[in-house]
Motif scaffolding. Structure first.
Motif, PDB file in Angstrom:
ATOM      1  N   HIS A 211       8.094  12.638  -9.018  1.00 23.82           N
ATOM      2  CA  HIS A 211       7.109  12.842 -10.084  1.00 23.82           C
ATOM      3  C   HIS A 211       6.181  11.639 -10.238  1.00 23.82           C
ATOM      4  O   HIS A 211       4.999  11.809 -10.556  1.00 23.82           O
ATOM      5  N   ALA A 212       6.706  10.450 -10.015  1.00 27.16           N
ATOM      6  CA  ALA A 212       5.864   9.263 -10.086  1.00 27.16           C
ATOM      7  C   ALA A 212       4.783   9.302  -9.014  1.00 27.16           C
ATOM      8  O   ALA A 212       3.614   8.954  -9.266  1.00 27.16           O
ATOM      9  N   TRP A 218       1.024   6.383  -5.567  1.00 23.17           N
ATOM     10  CA  TRP A 218       1.117   4.936  -5.376  1.00 23.17           C
ATOM     11  C   TRP A 218       1.905   4.506  -4.147  1.00 23.17           C
ATOM     12  O   TRP A 218       1.991   3.316  -3.850  1.00 23.17           O
ATOM     13  N   LEU A 219       2.486   5.438  -3.421  1.00 24.70           N
ATOM     14  CA  LEU A 219       3.263   5.068  -2.242  1.00 24.70           C
ATOM     15  C   LEU A 219       2.356   4.846  -1.039  1.00 24.70           C
ATOM     16  O   LEU A 219       1.399   5.589  -0.816  1.00 24.70           O
ATOM     17  N   GLU A 220       2.701   3.820  -0.268  1.00 21.66           N
ATOM     18  CA  GLU A 220       1.960   3.496   0.941  1.00 21.66           C
ATOM     19  C   GLU A 220       2.862   3.717   2.151  1.00 21.66           C
ATOM     20  O   GLU A 220       4.050   4.007   2.017  1.00 21.66           O
ATOM     21  N   ALA A 221       2.298   3.600   3.329  1.00 20.43           N
ATOM     22  CA  ALA A 221       3.061   3.799   4.568  1.00 20.43           C
ATOM     23  C   ALA A 221       4.276   2.872   4.591  1.00 20.43           C
ATOM     24  O   ALA A 221       4.158   1.666   4.355  1.00 20.43           O
ATOM     25  N   GLY A 222       5.435   3.433   4.850  1.00 18.64           N
ATOM     26  CA  GLY A 222       6.658   2.643   4.940  1.00 18.64           C
ATOM     27  C   GLY A 222       7.425   2.518   3.638  1.00 18.64           C
ATOM     28  O   GLY A 222       8.581   2.080   3.646  1.00 18.64           O
ATOM     29  N   ASP A 223       6.824   2.887   2.514  1.00 21.07           N
ATOM     30  CA  ASP A 223       7.500   2.723   1.222  1.00 21.07           C
ATOM     31  C   ASP A 223       8.754   3.577   1.118  1.00 21.07           C
ATOM     32  O   ASP A 223       9.808   3.110   0.688  1.00 21.07           O
ATOM     33  N   LEU A 224       8.647   4.839   1.492  1.00 17.65           N
ATOM     34  CA  LEU A 224       9.814   5.720   1.395  1.00 17.65           C
ATOM     35  C   LEU A 224      10.951   5.204   2.260  1.00 17.65           C
ATOM     36  O   LEU A 224      12.121   5.219   1.854  1.00 17.65           O
ATOM     37  N   GLN A 225      10.636   4.689   3.436  1.00 18.06           N
ATOM     38  CA  GLN A 225      11.658   4.149   4.318  1.00 18.06           C
ATOM     39  C   GLN A 225      12.343   2.942   3.689  1.00 18.06           C
ATOM     40  O   GLN A 225      13.539   2.713   3.916  1.00 18.06           O
ATOM     41  N   GLU A 226      11.611   2.167   2.891  1.00 15.90           N
ATOM     42  CA  GLU A 226      12.208   1.033   2.194  1.00 15.90           C
ATOM     43  C   GLU A 226      13.316   1.497   1.255  1.00 15.90           C
ATOM     44  O   GLU A 226      14.409   0.911   1.220  1.00 15.90           O
TER      45      GLU A 226
END
Length: 284
Positions: A211-212, A218-226
């Motif tokens: 939801h955020a 606001w997520l950038e490439a690689g953020d989810l993997q972090e």
């Protein structure tokens, strides 16, 4: 992660070193007796200690605490907590309920909560007795150096996971787990209630992230993997292998790396609290 887009929470306070509450604490001998009593009666020693601490001590009001530092790290924590507030207020309202914001206490070295004393070594935690999240200011550095889980979204996942425990408290999940403990139901182990509770908190963190992202983009490439790397790094199997040299499923309390990643991803992809019922899931 473009975290500066988020609203800042006013519920972040500093507990200092050993802060959070004032007054006299329990002696070591008293703690040992309480733990022994809990084991004999099947009650949770932490809850008993929390109740005794609440009777012995005077809660420290927020205006008596040290103001939080005006630095980027604290600003980040306020931004993430602020967005969890916005997300969960909205989701609770949609469900016809009212969300009650938790307080996040930043501390250094040690802190005294309603659940007892804790040191930085215990890591971030949520105390249901005072409905507060506790975070040592050095933990994010350890997350990057010791667990190889660097990045702002990895840090955001940690905060969101602890807030997930607060959501469980508000929904009555934590009380049901405690009641099951008193009935003697299985708590530890790879299929125990503690693992299911922790994995649900991971899933709820994913729901927040879903939801955020929709609201703030606001997520950038690689953020989810972090975030996935952080979830994997603190799985029971990985931590046991590192510390003991072997994996002991009967001692699991949080779930394996794969399970933690799976449930966070499920929450992130679905964005629905109803998808996070780990207690009814046949396969974790």
């Amino acid at each position: 992660m473009l975290w500066k887009r988020a609203r800042r929470s006013d519920n972040v306070v500093s507990g200092g070193s050993g802060g959070g509450r004032g007054g006299k604490g329990l002696t070591l001998g008293a703690v040992v007796l309480v733990v022994a009593f809990g084991l004999i009666t099947g009650q949770d020693p932490l809850q008993i200690l929390g109740q005794l601490a609440g009777q012995l001590e005077t809660p420290t009001t927020s205006n008596q605490r040290t103001p939080v530092a005006n630095d980027e790290q604290t600003d980040f924590v306020r931004a993430i907590l602020g967005d969890t507030e916005d997300t969960w207020r909205q989701l609770f309202q949609q469900a016809g309920r009212q969300y009650q914001d938790p307080t996040l206490v930043l501390f250094n070295a040690s802190v005294h909560s309603a659940c007892g004393m804790a040191s930085a070594a215990s890591g971030p935690f949520y105390c249901p007795a005072d409905r507060q999240v506790y975070l040592d200011v050095s933990f994010f550095r350890e997350l990057a150096q010791r667990y190889a889980a660097a990045g702002d979204f990895a840090q955001a996942y940690v905060i969101a996971h602890e807030v997930g425990h607060h959501v469980q408290t508000l929904l009555g999940v934590s009380a049901k787990v405690q009641a099951a403990r008193q009935r003697g139901e299985r708590m530890e182990g790879d299929n125990g209630l503690l693992v299911r509770q922790e994995l649900q908190a991971d899933c709820l963190a994913g729901v927040w992230a879903h939801h955020a992202q929709q609201r703030l983009d606001w997520l950038e490439a690689g953020d989810l993997q972090e975030a996935l790397q952080a979830a994997s790094a603190i799985g029971d199997d990985r931590l046991q292998q590192q510390s003991r040299g072997q994996v002991m499923p009967d001692a699991f309390t949080h779930g394996t790396s794969a399970q933690r990643v799976r449930w966070f991803k499920l929450g992130f992809e679905q964005g629905k609290v109803g998808q996070c019922d780990t207690f009814k899931a046949r396969t974790l």
